[in-house]
Design an enzyme around this catalytic site. Structure first.
Site, short mmCIF file in Angstrom:
data_model
loop_
_atom_site.label_atom_id
_atom_site.label_comp_id
_atom_site.label_asym_id
_atom_site.label_seq_id
_atom_site.Cartn_x
_atom_site.Cartn_y
_atom_site.Cartn_z
CB SER A 17 -32.26 -34.97 1.59
OG SER A 17 -31.35 -34.00 1.63
CB ILE A 77 -4.33 -2.06 -31.95
CG1 ILE A 77 -4.01 -3.21 -31.53
CG2 ILE A 77 -5.89 -2.36 -31.89
CD1 ILE A 77 -4.64 -3.64 -29.61
CG ASP A 100 -6.96 -21.51 -28.44
OD1 ASP A 100 -7.62 -21.92 -27.92
OD2 ASP A 100 -6.27 -21.54 -29.00
#
Ligand SMILES: *[C@@H]1O[C@H](CO)[C@@H](O)[C@H](O)[C@H]1NC(C)=O
Ligand SMILES: *[C@@H]1O[C@H](CO)[C@@H](O)[C@H](O)[C@H]1NC(C)=O
Ligand SMILES: *[C@@H]1O[C@H](CO)[C@@H](O)[C@H](O)[C@H]1NC(C)=O
Ligand SMILES: *[C@@H]1O[C@H](CO)[C@@H](O)[C@H](O)[C@H]1NC(C)=O
Ligand SMILES: *[C@@H]1O[C@H](CO)[C@@H](O)[C@H](O)[C@H]1NC(C)=O
Ligand SMILES: *[C@@H]1O[C@H](CO)[C@@H](O)[C@H](O)[C@H]1NC(C)=O
Ligand SMILES: *[C@@H]1O[C@H](CO)[C@@H](O)[C@H](O)[C@H]1NC(C)=O
Ligand SMILES: *[C@@H]1O[C@H](CO)[C@@H](O)[C@H](O)[C@H]1NC(C)=O
Length: 631
Positions: free
Chosen positions: A130, A292, A471
């Site tokens: 190609s 946390i 997000d």
């Protein structure tokens, strides 16, 4: 009145003609694979005939690879003089087998053929060939599928086995500018894996700057890719010694210094922030770790993968864990003493800034507009864990990432104070809700896409540690007064400092439906390619002006894959454009979208490549706008 357009016409004419005389050659970048498109900017068709001479002695490099692994076979393939090859490479025996991958320097006669410089050779088509295979694999990138197609009459899908095609090899002659500084030859160097402009330059004893300049690259824009040619400007003919020992492979290039646009003018106080940042980062991490621990590890419940389809709304739900006072006070004290860039506001200050959180100051969700010291600020009320967002935003400083300027804690709620983006979320501008006649033009949209890509690229490559945003979506992109984009909502972001190939797995699937990559939805795989996928979806929204809609994916494929792609393009593009967009560039961006939303994350481009593609698109779009405005 009539002078204005005339004036601009002349200035454009002057600019373009003078830049043609002075311009060096644009680097080809990754466009080598875009064979079916009418992609003609950069230098895919060849290097421009902009030198002082229309023909010259030039050099190419080629890497020995069977069946082209002797000087005589390489000379035949590239139509070079074998005895010159032998001399230049210090290898007397033209029939001696050269070790695979050794670099051979090939002298060619380079001349103008119409618009482009080239050295002609020919090639007989074999089974399964190609144009891309011939250009990239046989000629190793010394030609391109686009140039082969342009100079041969065979259609790409109809190559006749046994036929001889013309192969233009990429070469160039020095420009006036280069000649003035003593450059006499340009060498078309074939880039291979793990190389940088500086490594290649030092290999030929030339300065990195001159090579960057020769390829219209810069300190900010220096990425090069395997199987492309890079022009090396030489004062003397190059030499190589193939009879010598194989040199050890050079070490990988040191990472480039990040160039970080700063949102506030950095002054001589910068070092204070650096010190505070480092100290703050460390101590804040300890404090945050404690919080946390208190909040989550004590109350952690096992959860199956769940999907929060609207994360933003989730923060407003009051069913969050009841907050205890102590850790926050501890946390606030911590901030007060260490994170000097973050101001701690009293609740009274925020009340007065927002007229006691009055409806007139309400923006949306739990976000209010406040006026602090005469400047607008966005104040977001949150409960639950804000440590991640604070921790990230405290450390980053980038024009395209929203800046957190302060915090406040009151009665179990956190209030985060951000810079204010006056034009609000991008989603409002794309979906023209409520019959609003808000509308962004092509240039604005490409600039916004580039801004978002630049911000995410910063998170991926230059933030320390690197982060995945997780997000990315149009409602998390805010627009300032100049319609420049700022990414917001880092609540789901997580660090991505795993080495390449080993990615974090998570069981807790959060994000927004439609933007989430398949590997994340299915296996919880977290990698920067997650953001690339979401960016592809976002970019699709930017072009279509429609909320994520899979129906558009089909149109997208038809734009790319079918003959009448151009007709389908108008079904894809936002009708608001009313055809005011450059078709070629739009097709290019559609292809970019397609590459971003590939199922296999490794097929997606890196954010750095996306930034490059979009910045090229933007600059071409600006030329397009000029050409439209004068015609
Ligand atoms: C040409 O050379 C001059 C002087 O060295 C330089 O200022 C200019 O930027 C160069 N032009 C280009 C297009 O490289
Ligand atoms: C490329 O452009 C030419 C002329 O502008 C047009 O005739 C041709 O159909 C285009 N090809 C593709 C694949 O879009
Ligand atoms: C290149 O040109 C020179 C001078 O015109 C000629 O002697 C030489 O044979 C040419 N080389 C090739 C490979 O055609
Ligand atoms: C190289 O090999 C070919 C035949 O394979 C022979 O004709 C030619 O003379 C050889 N050249 C040299 C320099 O040995
Ligand atoms: C190279 O080939 C092109 C056609 O593809 C032709 O126009 C040009 O004259 C050739 N150049 C030389 C130096 O033979
Ligand atoms: C180009 O060729 C190289 C080596 O033959 C191969 O590894 C690479 O995948 C090719 N690139 C494309 C786009 O086909
Ligand atoms: C341009 O051509 C002239 C005359 O043939 C030659 O003297 C000069 O060296 C050439 N310049 C370059 C940069 O090749
Ligand atoms: C090339 O390397 C060989 C072996 O190291 C040495 O004998 C020869 O002189 C070198 N030739 C040149 C031109 O440097």
């Amino acid at each position: 009145m009539a002078c204005l357009p005339l004036l601009s016409f002349f200035s454009i004419f002057f600019l373009s003609s003078s830049s043609l005389i002075n311009a060096q050659q644009p680097y080809i970048r990754k466009s080598i694979t875009l064979c079916e498109s009418n992609y003609t900017w950069d230098s895919v068709l060849g290097y421009n005939c902009n030198g002082i001479n229309t023909s010259c002695q030039a050099y190419l490099t080629f890497r020995s690879e069977p069946p082209y692994n002797t000087l005589s076979s390489i000379a035949a393939l590239l139509r070079a003089d074998p005895s010159q090859l032998s001399q230049l490479n210090s290898l007397p025996d033209q029939n001696q087998t050269i070790q695979t991958n050794r670099m051979v320097i090939v002298p060619v006669n380079c001349s103008c053929s119409g618009e482009f410089y080239q050295a002609n050779t020919s090639y007989v088509i074999k089974k399964d060939d190609s144009y891309l295979l011939i250009a990239n694999n046989t000629f190793q990138g010394l030609s391109t599928c686009q140039a082969l197609q342009a100079q041969n009459s065979f259609a790409a899908n109809n190559l006749a086995i046994g036929a001889r095609i013309n192969v233009p090899l990429r070469c160039a002659c020095p420009t006036k500018n280069q000649s003035d500084v003593g450059v006499r030859y340009l060498l078309s160097y074939l880039v291979t894996f793990g190389q940088s402009v500086s490594i290649i330059s030092s290999q030929f004893g030339v300065s990195t700057e001159s090579t960057l300049e020769a390829n219209e690259l810069s300190e900010q824009d220096f990425n090069i890719y395997p199987f492309t040619t890079l022009l090396v400007p030489l004062q003397n003919p190059p030499t190589s010694n193939l009879s010598a020992e194989v040199p050890p492979t050079p070490p990988p290039p040191p990472p480039p210094p990040p160039s970080v646009p700063s949102s506030n003018n950095s002054s001589n106080k910068t070092w204070i922030y650096v010190v505070a940042g480092v100290l703050g980062g460390v101590s804040l991490a300890v404090v945050i770790g404690a919080i946390i621990f208190c909040f989550f590890f004590r109350k952690k419940k096992k959860s199956d993968p769940i999907v929060d389809s609207e994360v933003f709304e989730a923060h407003e739900k009051p069913n969050k864990t009841k907050v205890e006072e102590k850790p926050e006070e501890f946390f606030l004290e911590g901030i007060h003493s260490i994170a000097q860039s973050l101001k701690v506001y009293t609740f009274e200050e925020l009340q007065s800034a927002t007229d006691n959180f009055s409806p007139t100051c309400w923006i949306k969700g739990s976000v209010y507009r406040g006026t602090i010291n005469g400047d607008f600020a966005a104040i977001k009320k949150m409960n639950g864990d804000v440590s991640k967002e604070i921790n990230i935003l405290d450390k980053i400083n980038h024009l395209n990432l929203i800046r957190l300027s302060g915090v406040c804690f009151n009665d179990g709620n956190w209030y985060l104070v951000y810079e204010y983006a006056v034009n609000g979320p991008l989603s409002d501008w794309l979906y023209y809700k409520n019959g609003d006649q808000k509308f962004l033009n092509w240039i604005q949209r490409i600039q916004i896409a580039l801004d978002v890509a630049t911000g995410i690229n910063y998170l991926h490559s230059y933030a320390s540690p690197p982060y995945v945003h997780k997000d990315l979506k149009s409602s998390n992109v805010l627009l300032d007064g100049d319609f420049r984009a700022k990414i917001t909502n880092f609540n789901l972001a997580r660090s991505a400092d795993g080495k390449e190939g080993e990615f974090a797995l998570t069981k807790h699937i959060v994000g927004t439906k439609g933007y989430m990559a398949p590997e994340y939805l299915e296996n919880g795989l977290v990698s920067p390619k997650l953001d690339v996928y979401a960016f592809g979806v976002l970019l699709m929204e930017i072009l279509t002006g429609k909320e994520i809609n899979l129906q558009y994916e089909e149109v997208l494929f038809s734009v790319i894959n079918e003959k009448d792609g151009r007709e389908n393009l108008s079904n894809f593009m936002d009708p608001c454009f009313q055809s005011n967009y450059p078709v070629e560039l739009a097709i290019f961006v559609v292809r970019l979208i397609d590459s971003c939303i590939k199922t296999d994350p490794s097929d997606r481009p890196g954010m750095d490549e996306i930034v490059q593609s979009l910045s090229r698109t933007l600059s071409s779009s600006l030329s397009w706008e000029l050409s439209v405005s004068i015609s």
